[in-house]
Design an enzyme around this catalytic site. Structure first.
Site: not given
Length: 628
Positions: A235-236
């Site tokens: 996600e990052e």
């Protein structure tokens, strides 16, 4: 007899019903016998009513502040954004993505890892990293964890309020206070490997504190479990990918990118770019795949629409997103020293010869943070929490279920010279080593970075997430998948290494990623010698290219250069190569001013606000009054 009378009555009645919704009776025949002044006042009244009625049906624009709190591996800080929001009848409230702008970054405060570790030190007892701890007993100390979280949130709230007060004018403050301020607090790699329930409990407390701000300043902060939570490495990386492509205007609904096929189906090509983001504890690699790319069955691509990262109205794209723990600048430094100085080839008589440090540089044999003193000596911080091996050594404990129940994880720790059965101090210690000396051999530095960090025999510890994506190491990423998309490399140390070589004219100002050009430049720079001047230590470059002050930020810059060379070589060896490679801190707008820094912060905002219906609903369901 009734029909001729009844029909006209219906017609007259119908006209009278239409008046409130139309022209408010501007027919001059209705004003017979009225003097001019009265007629003027009547028309003024009608116009006033029509103006107010129009206000009820038109869209309204206002400004809204959004706060993203970056709970990173080394610190926690706020990023305050301002955006134009629009509310329309029966359409909810939406945010114009192109209006999102960073107005200021906040101060750096304690990282979440420190908050948790201090709580564990106090209530689990010293050396909890080296013995069994019954986590269930620690539930009785949740109130104390709450107090620790409260202290941090008070600092963050005060800092955010100070930014808003100093950056907004009075009219903007009225709008921002009226709408409330959504807060997105996300932790990244700093607490990603924390086991047990502590991390999730801390986030429950943080959300409660955000939703109950001090009433004194008048700003109404609010959040929810979707906005304030730990985010995965993938996600990052994906949020950083969205940030890059939004700021560089590659992400959008541009009709020029779309065509209608013979069946009337709309197809939009994507011109997206990839990103390599290197932080303190982890590194993320994300890039789009070309249509028709065939991946091994073990590799999982992410479709931006199917995974609800972007709405359906945006061009569809499949991307590779992978995050590697222990490849951030701080975490890799600790692991690299541990492995290098445990190798008999480099450790002789208690002295570790480090090819990635300048000739003449010395430090004690520890992975602690290094401070270069004015006299040229290097002071190593002995604080356990300042040791760059601490997070990895904490993870590599036999009392961590991830290690005790999973043999492969234990093997990965042992492969990196960490024995999970030993106490924490011994897991961080570099055996039989007292001094580290630099030798300035860049080629050997690259080979060691390659074998220890980029293409190790076993996956680096704590990389279960990367392995689940189909990649056990960085070299596998470009072996199994590749792209012709442009690549942007970001991260403070990655940028500093390239800028340093350009400053000394070892690289051209328009350097675009030629790996051999970079290797040659780094080879010359890293053969420099440390010289002590009256005003402090300097790096004296060969061939009379000048000198540069040695400090705590550049003493190990050659390891970063070696990592970059290794990364570029693997990119070049893939089936497809990037069309170009750039190193960027931020993306500039049409006026030449930076729009925002690259990173995941803008991307996490876009991920939520682009789903306009969901955003409009959530922003009210989780608003300030909801949390009273």
């Amino acid at each position: 007899m009734w029909l001729p009378v009844y029909v006209p009555l219906l017609l007259v009645f119908g006209v009278s019903l239409s008046l409130p919704h139309g022209s408010l009776g501007t027919d001059s025949s209705s004003l017979r016998g009225v003097d001019a002044d009265t007629e003027k006042r009547i028309n003024v009244g009608k116009t006033h009513l029509q103006t107010l009625r129009n206000l009820e049906t038109r869209c309204h624009d206002s400004l809204q502040a959004l706060v993203v709190i970056d709970a990173g591996s080394s610190s926690t800080r706020t990023n305050v954004f301002l955006a134009k929001t629009r509310s329309c009848p029966n359409k909810g409230r939406s945010i114009d993505p192109d209006s999102i702008q960073l107005i200021r970054e906040g101060k750096r405060f304690t990282g979440l890892r420190v908050v948790l570790e201090e709580w564990l030190d106090t209530y689990a007892g010293k050396d909890w990293e080296s013995r069994p701890v019954d986590a269930r007993l620690l539930f009785q100390y949740v109130p104390q964890m709450h107090e620790g979280a409260k202290k941090l949130m008070q600092l963050l709230e005060e800092d955010t309020v100070a930014i808003l007060d100093s950056q907004l004018n009075e009219e903007q403050k009225v709008q921002v206070k009226a709408l409330g301020i959504p807060v997105m607090l996300c932790s990244t790699a700093g607490v990603r490997d924390f086991h047990e329930w502590y991390r999730d409990a801390l986030f429950v407390l943080l959300r409660h504190l955000i939703n109950n701000p001090s009433p004194a300043h008048g700003y109404k902060f609010f959040t929810n479990p979707f906005w304030t939570r730990p985010i995965t490495g993938a996600e990052e990386g994906l949020f950083a990918f969205i940030t890059l492509n939004h700021l560089s205007r590659r992400l959008g609904e541009d009709p020029a990118r779309c065509m209608i096929d013979e069946y009337g189906v709309k197809h939009c090509r994507n011109d997206l770019a990839g990103v390599v983001e290197v932080g303190g504890a982890s590194a993320q690699i994300v890039f789009p795949l070309q249509e028709g790319t065939v991946l091994p069955s073990s590799v999982r691509a992410v479709n931006l629409q199917r995974e609800r990262l972007l709405p359906e109205r945006y061009p569809s794209a499949d991307v590779v997103s992978v995050s590697f723990m222990q490849l951030g600048m701080a975490s890799s430094a600790g692991l690299f020293l541990k492995e290098l100085c445990s190798n008999d080839e480099f450790l002789q008589g208690g002295i570790c010869s480090n090819p990635c440090l300048f000739k003449g540089f010395q430090q004690s044999c520890s992975a602690g943070e290094v401070e270069v003193r004015p006299d040229g000596s290097a002071s190593v911080n002995e604080d356990v929490r300042k040791n760059r091996l601490k997070p990895l050594a904490t993870y590599c404990s036999v009392h961590n279920p991830e290690i005790s129940f999973k043999v492969t994880n234990e093997m990965q720790c042992r492969e990196n010279s960490i024995d999970p059965t030993k106490p924490l101090a011994e897991r961080m210690k570099i055996e039989n080593c007292s001094i580290i000396e630099g030798t300035g051999n860049f080629d050997k530095c690259v080979s060691q970075v390659e074998s220890i960090l980029v293409a190790p025999k076993l996956p680096l510890p704590a990389n279960i997430e990367a392995a689940s994506s189909g990649f056990e190491s960085v070299d596998q990423v470009f072996r199994f998948a590749s792209s012709t998309a442009p690549m942007f490399i970001t991260g403070r140390e990655m940028l500093a290494s390239i800028d340093t070589l350009k400053d000394h004219r070892l690289l051209r100002s328009d350097f675009s990623g030629d790996v051999e050009e970079l290797a040659e430049a780094a080879r010359e720079f890293c053969s420099s010698e440390v010289i002590i001047r009256t005003d402090g230590p300097v790096i004296q470059l060969p061939n009379a290219r000048g000198e540069q002050k040695l400090n705590s930020l550049n003493f190990d810059l050659c390891k970063t250069m070696a990592l970059t060379v290794s990364l570029l070589r693997h990119m070049a060896a893939g089936e497809n190569q990037p069309s170009f490679i750039k190193w960027e801190k931020s993306i500039a707008g049409p006026d030449g001013k930076p729009l925002a820094d690259l990173g995941w912060q803008v991307g996490v905002i876009l991920h939520h606000v682009l789903f306009t219906e969901e955003w409009g609903r959530t922003a009210y369901e989780a608003g300030y009054s909801h949390n009273l």
